[in-house]
Design an enzyme around this catalytic site. Structure first.
Site, PDB file in Angstrom:
ATOM      1  CG  HIS A 131      -2.055   0.933   1.118  1.00 63.63           C
ATOM      2  ND1 HIS A 131      -1.984   2.274   1.417  1.00 63.63           N
ATOM      3  CD2 HIS A 131      -3.311   0.717   0.675  1.00 63.63           C
ATOM      4  CE1 HIS A 131      -3.150   2.833   1.187  1.00 63.63           C
ATOM      5  NE2 HIS A 131      -3.974   1.922   0.731  1.00 63.63           N
TER       6      HIS A 131
ATOM      7  CG  ASP B 121      -8.197  -3.731  -3.683  1.00 61.18           C
ATOM      8  OD1 ASP B 121      -7.367  -2.811  -3.687  1.00 61.18           O
ATOM      9  OD2 ASP B 121      -9.416  -3.569  -3.851  1.00 61.18           O
TER      10      ASP B 121
HETATM   11  C1  SDX Z   1      -5.904   0.551  -3.253  1.00 60.63           C
HETATM   12  O1  SDX Z   1      -4.082   4.917  -1.845  1.00 60.63           O
HETATM   13  C2  SDX Z   1      -5.077   4.265  -1.380  1.00 60.63           C
HETATM   14  O2  SDX Z   1      -5.574   4.541  -0.318  1.00 60.63           O
HETATM   15  C3  SDX Z   1      -5.631   3.180  -2.270  1.00 60.63           C
HETATM   16  C4  SDX Z   1      -6.716   2.301  -1.659  1.00 60.63           C
HETATM   17  C5  SDX Z   1      -7.996   3.057  -1.448  1.00 60.63           C
HETATM   18  O3  SDX Z   1      -8.795   2.652  -0.602  1.00 60.63           O
HETATM   19  O4  SDX Z   1      -8.257   4.016  -2.233  1.00 60.63           O
HETATM   20  O5  SDX Z   1      -6.272   1.786  -0.408  1.00 60.63           O
HETATM   21  C6  SDX Z   1      -7.079   1.146  -2.581  1.00 60.63           C
HETATM   22  O6  SDX Z   1      -5.578   0.991  -4.327  1.00 60.63           O
HETATM   23  C7  SDX Z   1      -5.141  -0.537  -2.561  1.00 60.63           C
HETATM   24  C8  SDX Z   1      -3.914  -1.019  -3.377  1.00 60.63           C
HETATM   25  C9  SDX Z   1      -4.394  -1.994  -4.462  1.00 60.63           C
HETATM   26  N1  SDX Z   1      -3.268  -2.331  -5.350  1.00 60.63           N
HETATM   27  C10 SDX Z   1      -2.674  -3.539  -5.286  1.00 60.63           C
HETATM   28  O7  SDX Z   1      -2.933  -4.401  -4.448  1.00 60.63           O
HETATM   29  C11 SDX Z   1      -1.616  -3.735  -6.363  1.00 60.63           C
HETATM   30  C12 SDX Z   1      -0.375  -4.386  -5.731  1.00 60.63           C
HETATM   31  N2  SDX Z   1       0.262  -3.383  -4.849  1.00 60.63           N
HETATM   32  C13 SDX Z   1       1.179  -2.483  -5.436  1.00 60.63           C
HETATM   33  O8  SDX Z   1       1.471  -2.439  -6.739  1.00 60.63           O
HETATM   34  C14 SDX Z   1       1.766  -1.409  -4.533  1.00 60.63           C
HETATM   35  O9  SDX Z   1       1.927  -1.930  -3.281  1.00 60.63           O
HETATM   36  C15 SDX Z   1       0.990  -0.135  -4.498  1.00 60.63           C
HETATM   37  C16 SDX Z   1       0.768   0.400  -5.859  1.00 60.63           C
HETATM   38  C17 SDX Z   1      -0.290  -0.339  -3.804  1.00 60.63           C
HETATM   39  C18 SDX Z   1       1.814   0.868  -3.701  1.00 60.63           C
HETATM   40  O10 SDX Z   1       2.919   1.131  -4.429  1.00 60.63           O
HETATM   41  P1  SDX Z   1       4.036   2.124  -3.893  1.00 60.63           P
HETATM   42  O11 SDX Z   1       3.698   2.775  -2.627  1.00 60.63           O
HETATM   43  O12 SDX Z   1       4.400   2.968  -5.051  1.00 60.63           O
HETATM   44  O13 SDX Z   1       5.136   1.089  -3.507  1.00 60.63           O
HETATM   45  P2  SDX Z   1       6.443   0.974  -4.284  1.00 60.63           P
HETATM   46  O14 SDX Z   1       6.123   0.699  -5.701  1.00 60.63           O
HETATM   47  O15 SDX Z   1       7.312   2.122  -3.926  1.00 60.63           O
HETATM   48  O16 SDX Z   1       7.025  -0.372  -3.635  1.00 60.63           O
HETATM   49  C19 SDX Z   1       8.000  -0.331  -2.645  1.00 60.63           C
HETATM   50  C20 SDX Z   1       8.721  -1.674  -2.762  1.00 60.63           C
HETATM   51  C21 SDX Z   1       9.236  -1.921  -4.182  1.00 60.63           C
HETATM   52  O17 SDX Z   1      10.338  -2.815  -4.072  1.00 60.63           O
HETATM   53  P3  SDX Z   1      11.870  -2.162  -4.129  1.00 60.63           P
HETATM   54  O18 SDX Z   1      11.906  -1.310  -5.380  1.00 60.63           O
HETATM   55  O19 SDX Z   1      12.007  -1.379  -2.853  1.00 60.63           O
HETATM   56  O20 SDX Z   1      12.746  -3.374  -4.206  1.00 60.63           O
HETATM   57  O21 SDX Z   1       7.805  -2.742  -2.499  1.00 60.63           O
HETATM   58  C22 SDX Z   1       7.640  -3.541  -3.672  1.00 60.63           C
HETATM   59  C23 SDX Z   1       8.121  -2.697  -4.842  1.00 60.63           C
HETATM   60  O22 SDX Z   1       8.578  -3.532  -5.904  1.00 60.63           O
HETATM   61  N3  SDX Z   1       6.219  -3.850  -3.769  1.00 60.63           N
HETATM   62  C24 SDX Z   1       5.740  -5.048  -4.074  1.00 60.63           C
HETATM   63  C25 SDX Z   1       4.344  -4.932  -3.992  1.00 60.63           C
HETATM   64  N4  SDX Z   1       4.008  -3.664  -3.644  1.00 60.63           N
HETATM   65  C26 SDX Z   1       5.182  -2.989  -3.518  1.00 60.63           C
HETATM   66  N5  SDX Z   1       6.379  -6.207  -4.415  1.00 60.63           N
HETATM   67  C27 SDX Z   1       5.555  -7.270  -4.673  1.00 60.63           C
HETATM   68  N6  SDX Z   1       4.203  -7.246  -4.588  1.00 60.63           N
HETATM   69  C28 SDX Z   1       3.565  -6.089  -4.266  1.00 60.63           C
HETATM   70  N7  SDX Z   1       2.220  -6.049  -4.199  1.00 60.63           N
END
Ligand code: SDX
Length: 431
Positions: A308, A365
């Protein structure tokens, strides 16, 4: 005593006042930074930038805290229902019995969609993506109710109560209509019944056979929508505020929010989670393949429903929904193999250093699709269900923008990285 942040730049010292929120959050007021220094802050994705002051929802991502107008989400989930929480989020206080009755009446009175508007559905192929249909038809509300969508904040706010009730109620009806249209079923017109019962009726009744929802089903649907009702300045809510800041009416701003929600990293994640769980089930895998692939960090391999942008702890909504899955399935006498896979996947990920070190936990989700599937809602509609739930939050945020007489149009800056000045080269000399 006013606290200030001192920024030392070259020989200059820029003093920026510190702002403090009611929950003790701190912000550096940088509104005069460019004027006083020529510098801007760079914050890709605005993860460290406050775009507004808002009194609607408080989120503490480190401690997994979510409150709407001060009320903890756990208490609202336990004791409230969607329409009441929608009222709270929009108007700032829990409704009295009279206010709740009137709000419910407005939701019922504005449930139907205009006969001519029904013809918009026919303009789409049956296979059209539901979120694409939803944003188009919601956008058309401004054409059918121009007196509520004048693009003049004063006029639009004068009719806000009706417009807000209409938006929440019609978005729900349109989603049911999209389902019926996509499956070649006749539209089921709304009845004078409560919000969630009406949705289930419009989804599943037949011309000569009324769908009568059992209390457990409407209670689960109320909980699901309530848990999606608002969530601070997420991608789609910020989009609604951005579009609203231009003076755009509520219907148009909501259509923009629906577009933002449709992305797989935001509202599209709930259906992506179900596809992931189904694949694991079909492959007879235990989820290890997905977890290993997710650890590659490739955006396309992410563990959907995990991580998140704000929470660095459990998303409190995921805990509530995760528990409700077991309750709802038991009450409905159903079992879902995907639920066990989801539990196992969660346990495996939470023991894996990749997820632990990045503080990646299940989000709203991760389990929501399992409840929706138990209620008979098809995966194709999952993100539109999120839109129904989020409509009160979007509406409340639009109202804050429209009511802010000192508000400004959203206009972020950038850091230009393109070519520096160069002269035009006539075609003949381009080679
Ligand atoms: C919602 O903002 C909100 O409030 C949204 C929401 C709402 O109610 O409106 O809560 C609803 O959108 C929930 C999120 C739903 N999306 C997913 O489940 C998709 C999977 N999750 C992600 O893609 C990710 O976690 C995000 C998009 C939700 C958040 O992304 P960020 O904050 O930009 O995180 P990041 O990309 O900076 O990740 C930090 C690290 C990275 O690794 P490094 O580069 O440090 O090595 O964490 C890793 C990312 O690769 N990472 C994941 C991951 N989420 C982040 N690795 C594997 N699986 C994941 N799901």
């Amino acid at each position: 005593m006013q606290k200030n942040a001192l920024i030392k730049l070259d020989e200059k010292e820029i003093s920026c006042p510190v702002m403090v929120g009611t929950e003790g959050e701190m912000a550096i007021d940088a509104r005069n930074l460019r004027r006083d220094s020529g510098y801007i802050f760079y914050d890709q994705g605005y993860g460290n930038t406050g775009s507004c002051e808002s009194a609607i929802t408080f989120l503490d991502g480190d401690n997994g805290v979510l409150r709407h107008r001060g009320y903890p989400i756990e208490q609202l989930a336990e004791q409230s229902e969607f329409a009441e929480t929608a009222y709270l989020i929009i108007y700032g206080e829990l409704p009295s019995a009279v206010q709740r009755k009137k709000f419910g009446q407005m939701l019922r009175e504005n449930a139907a969609i205009d006969t001519q508007m029904m013809r918009i559905f026919d303009g789409f192929p049956r296979s059209a993506p539901p979120m694409g249909m939803l944003t188009s038809i919601v956008s058309s509300l401004a054409a059918y109710y121009p007196h509520l969508a004048t693009n003049n904040f004063e006029k639009d706010l004068a009719n806000f109560d009706l417009t807000a009730a209409m938006a929440i109620s019609k978005i729900r009806t349109i989603v049911a209509g999209i389902f019926r249209y996509r499956h070649g079923l006749p539209f089921m017109h709304p009845k004078d019944i409560p919000f969630c019962d009406n949705f289930l009726h419009m989804m599943f009744s037949e011309p000569y056979k009324e769908y009568a929802a059992i209390p457990e089903v409407t209670r689960a649907l109320n909980l699901l929508l309530l848990l999606h009702a608002d969530h601070e300045q997420n991608c789609s809510t910020s989009t609604v505020r951005m579009v609203g800041s231009s003076g755009a009416n509520l219907f148009t701003s909501l259509a923009a929010g629906i577009c933002a929600l449709s992305g797989p990293l935001h509202g599209g994640a709930n259906s992506a989670v179900m596809q992931m769980l189904q694949t694991i089930h079909d492959e007879g895998d235990d989820g290890t393949r997905f977890i290993e692939a997710a650890k590659s960090g490739a955006k396309g391999n992410r563990l959907m429903g995990f991580g998140h942008a704000v929470y660095r702890n459990f998303d409190p909504r995921a805990r509530i929904i995760g528990h409700a899955c077991d309750v709802v399935l038991n009450k409905l006498g159903k079992s879902d193999p995907l639920l066990e896979i989801a539990h196992n996947l969660e346990q495996a990920a939470l023991k894996d250093d990749y997820f632990i070190s990045r503080k990646l936990y299940p989000n709203v989700d991760f389990y929501s699709g399992i409840i929706m599937r138990a209620l008979g809602i098809p995966t194709e509609l999952f993100t539109t269900m999120f839109a129904i739930g989020r409509s009160p939050g979007w509406i409340a945020n639009w109202r804050e923008v429209a009511s802010n007489t000192k508000g400004r149009i959203y206009r972020p800056r950038q850091l230009y990285t393109g070519p520096v000045k160069r002269d035009y080269v006539p075609m003949a000399k381009r080679g």
